[in-house]
Enzyme design. Sequence first.
Site: not given
Length: 283
Positions: A2-3
């Site tokens: 997850p960014e």
Amino acid sequence: MPELPEVETIRRQLDPAISGAVITDCVTFDHPKFTPAHLAVGRRVVSVGRRGKYLLVHLLPDGAATGSAAGNGEHLIVHLGMTGRLHVDADRRRATGTDDEPYRRARWTLADGRSLVFTDVRRFGRIAVVPNGAPTGLATLDRMGPEPFDPAFDALALRSGVNASRRAIKTQLLSQQLVAGLGNIYADEALWAAGVHPAARRLTVARAERLAQAIRSVLSAGIEAGGTTLRDYRDANGDSGGFQFQLHCYGRAGEPCDRCAAELVRTVIDARSTTFCRVCQRR
DNA sequence: CGATTTCCCTGGCCGC
DNA sequence: TGCGGCCAGGGAAATC
């Protein structure tokens, strides 16, 4: 992985779902990265925010009014690491957490019988509860650069930051200190979109402007698509994102460049797999 | 003291 | 089919 777009997608879903909820109980996996979750018990969720890749759940003591003598409250900080997932479970029978779901690291029971569940296969995630406004003790968060959509992030700041260090620009983008929220996927995409070589160590004004704009547009598109699901990522509803179908660069080594048809190549920069186009990404 | 390296984790995939 | 080995990678600690 997850960014920023993935974390923002989850934030937008969780904020309306749990704002106002009171946390009455908590069970965690017995590891210091996750046991601080217990410190959120007895608090009320005010809102769900985000800084870079960190979710910041704003808490106040249950019963306290906003801005009261209770002070500014606390932040429940959740970093999803590589494989972290958050979702709201409406099944009251499981609220005690005595039943096991695989890889659960924390479950916060809410007063209305629902619970907030954090799972993380590889345990790269992290949970903390800290007073709002004080240093968090999380080095990356405390030194984090501007949000990409904040006016403080612009081409001049990006250029001076990059040129002040001798490290490869890809490494600097991943450091979170020049701009918040980029991980390996969106860093490769932004560098490709801007035509900047990932190992470049200096930026001209023109390239800095292109890169700053590319960072904003790639992250916007990622949010718009609900994030990138390559394997593990799911949003708070358990759904996959859609940005994996819009990738021009990341993970496409050996395939033709969408811009010039040259073969994209893979290299390693700072121990991170990096894909780029030798023809249209110049140093 | 800033820069660089190592380590944490486990599922999936590859090749034999 | 089974299994050893390798890869993914953000971030913090350890080391240079």
